[in-house]
Write a protein that holds these residues in place. Structure first.
Motif, PDB file in Angstrom:
ATOM      1  N   ASP A  14      43.758  24.847  84.196  1.00 11.15           N
ATOM      2  CA  ASP A  14      44.246  26.051  84.550  1.00 11.15           C
ATOM      3  C   ASP A  14      43.207  26.153  86.096  1.00 11.15           C
ATOM      4  O   ASP A  14      43.537  26.859  86.955  1.00 11.15           O
ATOM      5  CB  ASP A  14      43.954  27.032  83.817  1.00 11.15           C
ATOM      6  N   GLU A  15      41.996  25.519  86.073  1.00  6.93           N
ATOM      7  CA  GLU A  15      41.227  25.699  87.245  1.00  6.93           C
ATOM      8  C   GLU A  15      41.708  24.820  88.408  1.00  6.93           C
ATOM      9  O   GLU A  15      41.098  25.095  89.474  1.00  6.93           O
ATOM     10  CB  GLU A  15      39.731  24.960  86.882  1.00  6.93           C
ATOM     11  N   TYR A  16      42.731  23.779  88.236  1.00 10.21           N
ATOM     12  CA  TYR A  16      43.267  23.137  89.099  1.00 10.21           C
ATOM     13  C   TYR A  16      44.512  23.472  89.871  1.00 10.21           C
ATOM     14  O   TYR A  16      45.283  22.954  90.713  1.00 10.21           O
ATOM     15  CB  TYR A  16      43.238  21.493  88.733  1.00 10.21           C
ATOM     16  N   ARG A  17      45.499  24.164  88.706  1.00  6.58           N
ATOM     17  CA  ARG A  17      46.762  24.543  88.870  1.00  6.58           C
ATOM     18  C   ARG A  17      47.307  25.142  90.422  1.00  6.58           C
ATOM     19  O   ARG A  17      48.107  24.614  90.816  1.00  6.58           O
ATOM     20  CB  ARG A  17      47.238  25.397  87.770  1.00  6.58           C
ATOM     21  N   GLU A  18      46.239  25.826  90.647  1.00  3.13           N
ATOM     22  CA  GLU A  18      46.753  26.492  91.969  1.00  3.13           C
ATOM     23  C   GLU A  18      45.880  25.964  93.111  1.00  3.13           C
ATOM     24  O   GLU A  18      46.577  25.977  94.164  1.00  3.13           O
ATOM     25  CB  GLU A  18      46.229  28.032  91.769  1.00  3.13           C
ATOM     26  N   ILE A  19      44.847  25.725  92.913  1.00  3.61           N
ATOM     27  CA  ILE A  19      44.029  25.199  94.089  1.00  3.61           C
ATOM     28  C   ILE A  19      44.537  23.895  94.633  1.00  3.61           C
ATOM     29  O   ILE A  19      44.230  23.749  95.802  1.00  3.61           O
ATOM     30  CB  ILE A  19      42.456  25.246  93.653  1.00  3.61           C
ATOM     31  N   LEU A  20      44.643  23.062  93.986  1.00  4.10           N
ATOM     32  CA  LEU A  20      45.134  21.511  94.172  1.00  4.10           C
ATOM     33  C   LEU A  20      46.424  21.887  94.947  1.00  4.10           C
ATOM     34  O   LEU A  20      46.435  21.142  96.412  1.00  4.10           O
ATOM     35  CB  LEU A  20      45.312  20.712  93.170  1.00  4.10           C
ATOM     36  N   ALA A  22      47.353  24.353  96.912  1.00  7.20           N
ATOM     37  CA  ALA A  22      46.866  24.987  98.104  1.00  7.20           C
ATOM     38  C   ALA A  22      46.355  23.863  98.897  1.00  7.20           C
ATOM     39  O   ALA A  22      46.987  23.979 100.118  1.00  7.20           O
ATOM     40  CB  ALA A  22      46.400  26.091  97.772  1.00  7.20           C
ATOM     41  N   LEU A  23      45.430  23.428  98.659  1.00  5.04           N
ATOM     42  CA  LEU A  23      44.753  22.549  99.638  1.00  5.04           C
ATOM     43  C   LEU A  23      45.521  21.225 100.033  1.00  5.04           C
ATOM     44  O   LEU A  23      45.400  20.944 100.998  1.00  5.04           O
ATOM     45  CB  LEU A  23      43.436  21.793  98.679  1.00  5.04           C
ATOM     46  N   LEU A  24      46.311  20.630  99.351  1.00  4.01           N
ATOM     47  CA  LEU A  24      47.328  19.608  99.711  1.00  4.01           C
ATOM     48  C   LEU A  24      48.157  20.120 100.770  1.00  4.01           C
ATOM     49  O   LEU A  24      48.216  19.387 101.676  1.00  4.01           O
ATOM     50  CB  LEU A  24      48.030  19.157  98.435  1.00  4.01           C
ATOM     51  N   ALA A  25      48.915  21.502 100.687  1.00  2.40           N
ATOM     52  CA  ALA A  25      49.712  21.968 101.890  1.00  2.40           C
ATOM     53  C   ALA A  25      48.847  22.245 102.800  1.00  2.40           C
ATOM     54  O   ALA A  25      49.229  21.951 104.118  1.00  2.40           O
ATOM     55  CB  ALA A  25      50.163  23.329 100.888  1.00  2.40           C
ATOM     56  N   GLU A  26      47.536  22.730 102.682  1.00  2.00           N
ATOM     57  CA  GLU A  26      46.895  22.917 103.821  1.00  2.00           C
ATOM     58  C   GLU A  26      46.549  21.563 104.897  1.00  2.00           C
ATOM     59  O   GLU A  26      46.325  21.720 105.910  1.00  2.00           O
ATOM     60  CB  GLU A  26      45.420  23.615 103.399  1.00  2.00           C
ATOM     61  N   ALA A  27      46.362  20.500 103.814  1.00  5.45           N
ATOM     62  CA  ALA A  27      45.920  19.341 104.570  1.00  5.45           C
ATOM     63  C   ALA A  27      47.267  18.428 105.430  1.00  5.45           C
ATOM     64  O   ALA A  27      46.971  17.117 105.589  1.00  5.45           O
ATOM     65  CB  ALA A  27      45.553  18.211 103.418  1.00  5.45           C
ATOM     66  N   GLY A  28      48.264  19.467 105.098  1.00  5.23           N
ATOM     67  CA  GLY A  28      49.620  18.716 105.535  1.00  5.23           C
ATOM     68  C   GLY A  28      50.432  17.870 104.613  1.00  5.23           C
ATOM     69  O   GLY A  28      51.171  17.019 105.162  1.00  5.23           O
ATOM     70  N   ILE A  29      49.896  17.665 103.480  1.00  5.70           N
ATOM     71  CA  ILE A  29      50.458  16.620 102.551  1.00  5.70           C
ATOM     72  C   ILE A  29      51.560  17.334 101.601  1.00  5.70           C
ATOM     73  O   ILE A  29      51.313  18.279 101.135  1.00  5.70           O
ATOM     74  CB  ILE A  29      49.462  16.030 101.607  1.00  5.70           C
ATOM     75  N   ASP A  30      52.971  16.655 101.670  1.00  2.00           N
ATOM     76  CA  ASP A  30      54.062  17.040 100.989  1.00  2.00           C
ATOM     77  C   ASP A  30      53.669  16.344  99.612  1.00  2.00           C
ATOM     78  O   ASP A  30      54.340  15.211  99.557  1.00  2.00           O
ATOM     79  CB  ASP A  30      55.340  16.745 101.489  1.00  2.00           C
ATOM     80  N   ALA A  31      53.248  17.131  98.596  1.00  4.54           N
ATOM     81  CA  ALA A  31      52.757  16.511  97.382  1.00  4.54           C
ATOM     82  C   ALA A  31      53.111  17.455  96.113  1.00  4.54           C
ATOM     83  O   ALA A  31      53.184  18.869  96.357  1.00  4.54           O
ATOM     84  CB  ALA A  31      51.518  16.143  97.421  1.00  4.54           C
ATOM     85  N   THR A 281      36.484  23.859  92.090  1.00  2.00           N
ATOM     86  CA  THR A 281      36.473  24.179  93.751  1.00  2.00           C
ATOM     87  C   THR A 281      36.115  23.312  94.722  1.00  2.00           C
ATOM     88  O   THR A 281      36.662  23.147  95.839  1.00  2.00           O
ATOM     89  CB  THR A 281      35.617  25.560  93.879  1.00  2.00           C
ATOM     90  N   GLY A 282      35.201  22.626  94.205  1.00  2.00           N
ATOM     91  CA  GLY A 282      34.453  21.612  95.055  1.00  2.00           C
ATOM     92  C   GLY A 282      35.125  20.086  94.874  1.00  2.00           C
ATOM     93  O   GLY A 282      35.623  19.401  95.697  1.00  2.00           O
ATOM     94  N   ALA A 283      35.497  19.884  93.736  1.00  2.00           N
ATOM     95  CA  ALA A 283      36.077  18.769  93.339  1.00  2.00           C
ATOM     96  C   ALA A 283      37.392  18.340  93.946  1.00  2.00           C
ATOM     97  O   ALA A 283      37.942  17.408  94.308  1.00  2.00           O
ATOM     98  CB  ALA A 283      36.075  18.731  91.723  1.00  2.00           C
ATOM     99  N   ALA A 284      38.366  19.613  93.737  1.00  4.82           N
ATOM    100  CA  ALA A 284      39.652  19.447  94.480  1.00  4.82           C
ATOM    101  C   ALA A 284      39.581  19.121  95.778  1.00  4.82           C
ATOM    102  O   ALA A 284      40.396  18.397  96.374  1.00  4.82           O
ATOM    103  CB  ALA A 284      40.089  20.972  94.027  1.00  4.82           C
ATOM    104  N   LYS A 285      38.489  19.731  96.525  1.00  2.00           N
ATOM    105  CA  LYS A 285      38.489  19.127  97.827  1.00  2.00           C
ATOM    106  C   LYS A 285      38.300  17.540  98.393  1.00  2.00           C
ATOM    107  O   LYS A 285      38.964  16.967  99.077  1.00  2.00           O
ATOM    108  CB  LYS A 285      37.365  19.883  98.647  1.00  2.00           C
ATOM    109  N   VAL A 286      37.436  17.167  97.230  1.00  2.00           N
ATOM    110  CA  VAL A 286      37.205  15.741  97.296  1.00  2.00           C
ATOM    111  C   VAL A 286      38.659  14.956  96.864  1.00  2.00           C
ATOM    112  O   VAL A 286      38.934  14.095  97.619  1.00  2.00           O
ATOM    113  CB  VAL A 286      36.026  15.256  96.158  1.00  2.00           C
TER     114      VAL A 286
END
Length: 310
Positions: A14-20, A22-31, A281-286
């Protein structure tokens, strides 16, 4: 589309469900991030905790990397089926948590806080502790976490000496290595912090002989790995009065069994593996940065050296 398989604790999903996403899309990755893959051969990246039941990676033939959510990878690094690149987690939140734990418990022992908190006789003892600049800390392990903790303690004016198995250089921190270096820092350390990975070379690093090198009354802090210290040798040194205290956050068996001697020993503090935790929040960015690198053909961050074990 890039397919990422999350294979870690379901309770943490649940901690990663939304943030991952969102960050992938922000990085321009179709995932797409899934918790169950339609077939292993379709998976591009595995977001992984070494405690997960997945232990056979043979079928993941397209997988470009296994990205660990943990800093420690000793449970998985020797897996013969894991032929994909393996990256460990190095995250600012994890580092900050470790620094806070190490600094907090170092100050606790440095200032003698326990004798004021636990004072049933209401003894008025105005004895002041020495200043931090008069206290020496031996930091065993000068990786990302050990270096961050060493710098934080040095910033409080502790005399910090670093030790690692191989030679390292950290500005402002005297660094030692090898057996002779280990003896030197242990003999001088008032507080000894163990922040090394578990490898065949580091298991029982603090055995009876090396504990015997330590200053009378010295304190051990172990937020690294339980196997770094010989439990029986540690208890014997505490019982003999050779060491002042041991504050331990990691153990050979976790949760620590209720009948373990550490729970009952008056000179042992047990904390339940909370010194540092992976925060989503930090791990998802890595994780996303490593996926971006994989898709761009760039080198991965924090790639594990299989020969060294970390």
């Amino acid at each position: 589309m890039t397919l990422c398989l999350y294979f870690a604790a379901p309770a943490v999903w649940d901690e990663y469900r939304e943030i991952l996403p969102a960050l992938l899309a922000e990085a321009g990755i179709d995932a797409e991030v899934v918790t169950k893959a339609p077939e292993p051969a379709a998976v591009d990246y595995i977001l992984y905790a070494p405690s997960a039941p997945l232990q056979d990676f043979t079928a993941f033939t397209r997988c470009k990397a296994v990205l660990s959510l943990w800093a420690g990878v000793e449970r998985i690094v020797g897996n013969a089926t894991l032929t994909q690149p393996l990256c460990r987690m190095v995250d600012t939140g994890l580092t900050e948590g470790m620094v806070e734990w190490v600094v907090g418990h170092s100050l606790r022992h440095h200032l003698g806080i326990d004798r004021h908190i636990v004072n049933p006789s209401h003894l008025w003892d105005p004895t002041c502790p020495p200043l931090a600049r008069e206290r020496r800390v031996a930091m065993l392990g000068m990786g990302a976490l050990g270096t961050a903790c060493a710098r934080a303690l040095a910033g409080l004016n502790f005399q910090v000496q670093g030790w690692s198995r191989t030679e390292k250089s950290v500005p402002g921190i005297p660094c030692f290595h090898g057996e002779a270096g280990l003896e030197a820092v242990l003999r001088g350390g008032d507080i000894v912090v163990t922040l090394l990975p578990k490898t065949p070379e580091t298991e029982n690093l603090l055995d009876a002989r090396r504990i015997g090198w330590m200053k009378p009354g010295a304190v051990i802090l172990n937020p690294g790995r339980g196997a770094l210290i010989d439990d029986a040798a540690l208890l014997a040194a505490l019982d003999a009065g050779a060491l002042g205290h041991a504050t331990l956050d990691v153990f050979r068996v976790e949760p620590l069994p209720a009948d373990h001697a550490f729970w009952r020993h008056p000179k042992v503090t047990v904390t339940p593996h909370i010194a540092a935790d992976t925060r989503a929040t930090g791990a998802a960015k890595v994780l996303v940065e490593n996926i971006r690198r994989g898709e761009a053909g760039e080198p991965f961050l924090h790639l594990v050296d299989r020969a060294r074990g970390y």
